[in-house]
Scaffold this active site. Structure first.
Site, short mmCIF file in Angstrom:
data_model
loop_
_atom_site.label_atom_id
_atom_site.label_comp_id
_atom_site.label_asym_id
_atom_site.label_seq_id
_atom_site.Cartn_x
_atom_site.Cartn_y
_atom_site.Cartn_z
N THR A 186 32.80 30.70 31.44
CA THR A 186 33.79 31.67 31.95
C THR A 186 34.14 32.71 30.89
OG1 THR A 186 34.69 29.92 33.31
CG2 THR A 186 36.08 31.85 32.99
N VAL A 187 34.53 32.27 29.70
CA VAL A 187 35.00 33.23 28.70
C VAL A 187 33.82 34.00 28.08
CG1 VAL A 187 36.32 33.56 26.57
CG2 VAL A 187 37.03 31.81 28.21
N GLY A 206 45.42 33.61 26.08
CA GLY A 206 44.35 34.23 26.88
C GLY A 206 44.28 35.73 26.65
N ILE A 261 46.73 37.84 26.56
CA ILE A 261 47.93 38.43 25.94
C ILE A 261 47.70 38.53 24.42
CG2 ILE A 261 50.43 38.17 25.60
CD1 ILE A 261 50.38 36.17 27.94
N GLY A 315 38.60 29.47 37.49
CA GLY A 315 38.21 29.57 36.08
C GLY A 315 39.38 29.49 35.12
N GLU A 367 40.36 23.95 32.13
CA GLU A 367 39.33 23.54 31.18
C GLU A 367 38.23 22.76 31.92
OE1 GLU A 367 39.60 24.41 27.75
OE2 GLU A 367 41.04 25.61 28.84
N LYS A 415 47.58 25.09 21.50
CA LYS A 415 48.10 26.46 21.35
C LYS A 415 49.41 26.44 20.55
CE LYS A 415 45.83 27.89 25.60
NZ LYS A 415 45.94 27.88 27.06
N GLY A 447 41.58 32.89 32.30
CA GLY A 447 40.68 33.60 33.21
C GLY A 447 39.63 34.38 32.46
N1 HSE Z 1 42.85 26.14 30.59
C1 HSE Z 1 43.56 27.16 29.89
C2 HSE Z 1 44.79 27.55 30.68
C3 HSE Z 1 42.65 28.34 29.68
O1 HSE Z 1 44.87 27.18 31.86
O2 HSE Z 1 45.68 28.19 30.15
C4 HSE Z 1 43.19 29.40 28.76
O3 HSE Z 1 43.37 28.94 27.46
#
Ligand code: HSE
Length: 388
Positions: free
Chosen positions: A10-11, A120, A122, A173, A176, A191, A288
């Site tokens: 995805t990324v 993500g 941001i 997406g 994880e 995080k 996403g």
């Molecule tokens: N699985 C993570 C989420 C993806 O839903 O925030 C982004 O880090």
């Protein structure tokens, strides 16, 4: 600038698409076990051999979007040692190996950037570092998992089913590869570790951070909290307290009019408090393909254009994680009012054999211990901190 992308999920594919639009970046290698549907034109540059990247002198920068710890760590170290800059959205890797990767990058005169590893799309970590240039961070907190927010928001607004919404978050997406890390809180935990270590120049490890997710939440919790004008969110918490940092991850119940309560869908809301700046919040898509891909490409462009970022090497301060004084009231849903529960509870209501309790002030560590103990025994329980 010629780059390679390791991992084309995805990324990785979001970064590829964004790089095409940004211009001036040429993807010359993709490390993947197989091609990706819709990208058959790239089959000629796909390789499964890391040496094709580390051994290619034309590749200046490598994106690591494989995810997980292994082989991501070994491949990133190999790229840094081969003199290539690395950009990674991999929170698992950055959370666990931050100090090691930063010193390897420094030793080889290359950059390591990981803005997309928390928040993500941001530019959260980017702005956290900017604030640090002229201020002192006192607290970082927020909603940092898009999947959990997507599920909680749909349960609250539409009475949606937990499992069904998790399935949709996977299809979109957001989740994880193994979504248990989303719902059990470990993604938020990583995080939190990354954000707290940057904010406080600390070297906190995942093991030091109490973490409880939303995997035991039920429709009755959402309904009970809603009745009381509260909305449940999964929160990262890290606050400087003198010479230590209170740092933990847990569900929390917010008044319906608060900023946190109004975070919709897969969005994140991350807030810092700094000594002079006061409070500043960052809101946007925390997960996403395209949002996270864009954050990756912003790091690539900054490196390409020689824009420096003051990233601490990790662990320069003597601040340690210490939750021994972290205390608050909790909402607790329990299946019985036993002798262990009674002394902890201030008020409760019993409905159809389920106990909806408001606790007395409780130590965070004690609440988490109890929650995990009940979970291990397969007993029904959920809790959320009350934000007063
Ligand atoms: N699985 C993570 C989420 C993806 O839903 O925030 C982004 O880090």
């Amino acid at each position: 600038m010629k780059i390679a992308i390791m991992g084309f999920g995805t990324v990785g594919s979001g970064a590829y698409e964004t790089a095409l639009n940004a211009g001036g970046i040429e993807v010359v290698r993709i490390l993947a076990r197989h091609g990706r549907e819709g990208y058959e034109n790239l089959n000629g540059i796909i390789t499964s051999n890391i040496d094709d990247i580390t051994g290619d002198p034309e590749i200046e920068l490598v994106v690591e979007s494989i995810g997980g710890l292994h082989p991501a760590r070994e491949y990133v170290l190999a790229c840094l040692r081969a003199g290539k800059h690395v950009v990674t959205p991999n929170k698992n890797l950055v959370s666990a190996c931050y100090g090691e990767l930063m010193s390897e990058a420094a030793a080889n005169g290359v950059k390591l950037r990981f803005t997309s590893s928390a928040g993500g799309g941001i530019p959260w970590l980017f702005n956290l570092l900017r604030t640090k240039r002229c201020d002192e961070i006192e607290e970082v907190r927020g909603i940092v998992n898009g999947t959990c927010n997507y599920i909680l928001d749909a349960m609250h607004d539409k009475g949606a089913d937990f499992g069904e919404m998790l399935g949709i978050a996977q299809e979109l997406g957001y989740a994880e590869a193994d979504p248990s890390s989303d719902i059990e809180g470990t993604d938020t935990l990583r995080k939190t570790v990354i954000s707290a270590n940057l904010a406080f120049d600390a070297a906190i490890s995942e093991e030091e951070v109490p973490c409880y997710g939303i995997d035991t939440i039920k429709a009755c919790d959402i309904a009970y909290l809603k009745e009381k004008g509260l909305v449940c969110k999964l929160m990262m918490n890290a606050k400087r307290k003198g010479d230590s940092i209170e740092v933990y991850v847990e569900p929390a119940a917010f008044p319906a009019g608060s900023l946190e309560a109004n975070v919709k869908a897969n969005n994140n809301l991350i807030t810092l408090t700094a000594r002079d700046l006061g409070t500043q919040s960052f809101y946007g898509q925390g997960a996403g393909m395209m949002p996270t891909g864009q954050s990756v490409v912003q790091d690539i462009l900054d490196i390409r254009d020689g824009k420096e970022q003051d990233i601490p090497a990790g662990g320069a301060s003597a601040l340690k994680a210490d939750n021994s004084k972290a205390v608050h009231r909790y909402y607790i849903r329990h299946d019985r009012m036993c002798e262990h529960m009674e002394p902890l509870v201030d008020t409760y209501e019993e409905r159809d054999g389920i106990y909806f309790c408001i606790s007395k002030p409780l130590a965070v560590e004690e609440m988490h211990r109890m929650g995990h103990h009940r979970k291990e025994k397969g007993k029904d329980m959920f809790f959320a901190a009350l934000t007063e």
